[in-house]
Design an enzyme around this catalytic site. Structure first.
Site, PDB file in Angstrom:
ATOM      1  N   ASP A  31      37.653 -16.190  -9.644  1.00  9.19           N
ATOM      2  CA  ASP A  31      37.220 -16.042 -11.044  1.00  9.19           C
ATOM      3  C   ASP A  31      38.099 -16.854 -11.998  1.00  9.19           C
ATOM      4  O   ASP A  31      39.260 -17.139 -11.689  1.00  9.19           O
ATOM      5  CB  ASP A  31      37.271 -14.569 -11.459  1.00  9.19           C
ATOM      6  CG  ASP A  31      38.664 -13.994 -11.322  1.00  9.19           C
ATOM      7  OD1 ASP A  31      39.280 -14.191 -10.241  1.00  9.19           O
ATOM      8  OD2 ASP A  31      39.166 -13.367 -12.278  1.00  9.19           O
ATOM      9  N   GLU A  32      37.518 -17.155 -13.129  1.00  9.80           N
ATOM     10  CA  GLU A  32      38.252 -17.695 -14.292  1.00  9.80           C
ATOM     11  C   GLU A  32      39.253 -18.796 -13.945  1.00  9.80           C
ATOM     12  O   GLU A  32      40.357 -18.822 -14.480  1.00  9.80           O
ATOM     13  CB  GLU A  32      39.000 -16.548 -15.001  1.00  9.80           C
ATOM     14  CG  GLU A  32      38.080 -15.476 -15.536  1.00  9.80           C
ATOM     15  CD  GLU A  32      38.838 -14.271 -16.083  1.00  9.80           C
ATOM     16  OE1 GLU A  32      38.422 -13.753 -17.130  1.00  9.80           O
ATOM     17  OE2 GLU A  32      39.842 -13.847 -15.475  1.00  9.80           O
TER      18      GLU A  32
HETATM   19  C1  TNX Z   1      38.362 -10.278 -16.376  1.00 12.79           C
HETATM   20  S1  TNX Z   1      36.802  -9.595 -13.978  1.00 12.79           S
HETATM   21  C2  TNX Z   1      39.067 -10.572 -15.229  1.00 12.79           C
HETATM   22  C3  TNX Z   1      40.402 -10.007 -15.024  1.00 12.79           C
HETATM   23  C4  TNX Z   1      40.874  -9.230 -16.221  1.00 12.79           C
HETATM   24  C5  TNX Z   1      39.724  -8.395 -16.748  1.00 12.79           C
HETATM   25  C6  TNX Z   1      40.115  -7.520 -17.883  1.00 12.79           C
HETATM   26  C7  TNX Z   1      37.499 -10.792 -13.486  1.00 12.79           C
HETATM   27  C8  TNX Z   1      36.936 -11.315 -12.276  1.00 12.79           C
HETATM   28  N1  TNX Z   1      38.534 -11.272 -14.175  1.00 12.79           N
HETATM   29  O1  TNX Z   1      41.327 -11.020 -14.709  1.00 12.79           O
HETATM   30  O2  TNX Z   1      41.909  -8.406 -15.819  1.00 12.79           O
HETATM   31  O3  TNX Z   1      38.710  -9.265 -17.171  1.00 12.79           O
HETATM   32  O4  TNX Z   1      39.076  -6.659 -18.246  1.00 12.79           O
END
Ligand code: TNX
Length: 524
Positions: free
Chosen positions: A337-338
């Site tokens: 993710d991200e």
């Molecule tokens: C998104 S959900 C993220 C996390 C953060 C979270 C906080 C996801 C795959 N990544 O790194 O902790 O939001 O709500």
């Protein structure tokens, strides 16, 4: 009889009548099984209007001589002994005889798939719990627990009586994966905290615990071939505390405890982003060859492994190998993710290589929905959290979906604007919002057949101790358990909220610090 004496007698009679009335109220026998507050709601419940009572003579008879039956019998006894104070001997007995006893029976599966279903028959004389697998018996025991007074959850001897309404329950889950995620990377939580979370999941028939073991702020699992990951990368956390990590022995202990509760541990190593703790521990994992600083803030999306370097894949292979060796479950979660600072053309081949590494160690891959940008190998599961397009692309590649929509399933979100803990980027998630949704109709084109199951996630940027975990988890977790277990046509918030209200006493008996949502008519 003089009049003074007469008044005295009358008063005494009234007092006695009142006492008897009060006693009969407080010991009122449950007699309608269909009115009991079981969460998750069972598939079918029929009542026969009487009650069974556990007493000092009650024995637990296991029908079959296997070691696992013996263990499940002992498990049941260990749940019931403290509060009842009864001996509850566990014995082999293939006959159903006598009265006041509980029978645990493993029916043959008839060669078909061994599922998680159980069958409970409660009569005035005895209780017969049967299932095709030990996990089914385990779930039936959780149901029985909820049919007893909440005091059964207390650790010291209580008054009782221990009556259970009679009737029959036939029950099985809607989805095979019913999970929760705990982020031990942003703030570290030790073995005892994780075991307590496992206990919570078990009560509500959930069967998967995903541990988010690495992130920018910390690396939490000992990897013997790369010791600095924990020595340095595990040494802090959000806000700059001491952090911490699981030794391999501790991790194996968690896996065993989870297995004993029919829960699979899904370990996650998030990559290529969310990797600052690793990048700070080993300079060679960075493209410029320089270690980064440890990070104790809460930003996301600034770190990446160097996807073009050969050593990156040697590193991942070593980590996945050690993790796979100590994980009994079938999955390794690769995050994904991200990764905002990984170029798309680097991200795609990276995810493809990492899938192959996981497969080469005999495990199945789970990743956050972004991994569908890459070509997905067979039997991959994409965890939908935010981007429906990613999830749909995963399904079109034949992947299964694990449903964790942030606006419903992220229990790190605040309940409302007054909640002091938690975040709110995905919105406020009150108890009704967390309950009212159906995984099979949430994303057009993704139906029940495409869905492996559901998972609620507790990210811990703002969560620092067990009380805070409990406050965010309860009472949203039982709702998520019901979404994963109960057929959607049997779920309805207006009915559910009264069942949930009855669980308030259970939370208290378990010493759980829960959120008293105004939407729930608590009975306290
Ligand atoms: C998104 S959900 C993220 C996390 C953060 C979270 C906080 C996801 C795959 N990544 O790194 O902790 O939001 O709500």
């Amino acid at each position: 009889m003089n009049s003074k004496k007469k008044t005295g007698t009358t008063t005494a009679i009234i007092v006695i009548v009142m006492m008897v009335f009060q006693m009969s109220c407080s010991t009122e026998a449950p007699s309608d099984l269909t009115k009991e507050s079981i969460i998750p709601r069972p598939v079918s419940v029929t009542a026969t209007g009487d009650y069974f009572e556990i007493n000092e003579g009650t024995e637990i008879f296991i029908q079959g001589e296997s070691e696992e039956l013996k263990q499940i019998g002992e498990y049941m006894a260990s749940l019931l002994r403290p509060a009842t104070g009864f001996a509850l001997a566990v014995k082999f007995n293939n006959e159903v005889s006598g009265s006041g006893n509980i029978y645990l029976s493993l029916a043959s599966s008839g060669g078909g798939a061994v599922g998680e279903e159980y069958d409970l028959k409660i009569t005035r004389k005895n209780i017969i719990l049967s299932a095709k697998s030990i996990s089914g018996l385990f779930y039936g025991i959780q149901t029985l627990r909820q049919l007893l007074p909440a005091d059964i959850e207390r650790s010291a001897k209580e008054e009782g009586p221990w009556k259970i309404a009679t009737g029959a329950i036939v029950d099985y889950p809607a989805y095979s994966y019913r999970g929760a995620m705990l982020d031990v990377a942003r703030h570290f939580f030790g073995v005892n905290d994780v075991k307590r979370v496992i206990d919570f999941l078990a009560c509500y028939k959930m069967n998967a615990l995903h541990l988010h073991l690495s992130d920018d702020q910390g690396w939490r699992i000992e990897i013997k071939s790369w010791p600095n990951l924990t020595a340095h990368g595990g040494s802090t956390q959000v806000g700059g505390g001491n952090g911490g990590f699981f030794t391999q022995e501790q991790y194996k202990d968690i896996v065993k405890y989870a297995n004993d509760h029919f829960i699979t541990i899904i370990p996650e190593i998030d990559m290529p982003g969310h990797t600052n703790a690793a990048l700070a521990s080993y300079p060679e994992l960075n493209c410029n060859g320089k270690a980064t600083e440890l990070y104790t803030g809460t930003e996301v999306g600034f770190s990446t492994l160097c996807t073009g370097k050969e050593i990156t894949y040697r590193f991942i292979n070593d980590v996945v190998k050690e993790l796979a060796d100590m994980t009994t479950g079938p999955y390794i979660h690769i995050g994904g993710d991200e990764s905002h600072v990984t170029k798309k053309e680097d991200y795609i081949p990276f995810v493809e290589k990492v899938q192959d590494i996981v497969l080469s160690h005999g495990k199945k891959v789970i990743g956050w929905d972004e991994i569908s940008l890459a070509s997905l190998r067979p039997n991959v599961t994409a965890q939908y959290w935010a981007n429906a397009e990613n999830a749909t692309r995963a399904v079109s590649q034949g992947a299964q979906i694990l449903m964790s929509p942030a606006a419903k399933a992220y229990i790190d979100m605040k309940y409302d604007s007054t909640t002091t803990l938690g975040l709110y980027w995905a919105g406020y998630i009150e108890v009704d919002t967390a309950y009212i949704w159906d995984p099979a109709t949430l994303v057009p084109g993704i139906g029940k057949d495409n869905i492996l199951g559901v998972e609620t996630t507790l990210w811990t940027e703002t969560i620092t101790n067990m009380d805070e975990i409990e406050y965010m988890v309860f009472p949203r977790l039982p709702g998520m358990a019901e979404i994963g277990w109960t057929p959607s046509q049997l779920r309805n918030w207006e009915e559910y909220k009264f069942r949930l209200a009855k669980h308030g006493e259970r939370f208290k008996a378990m010493d759980i610090d829960f959120y008293r949502s105004k939407l729930v008519p608590w009975e306290e």
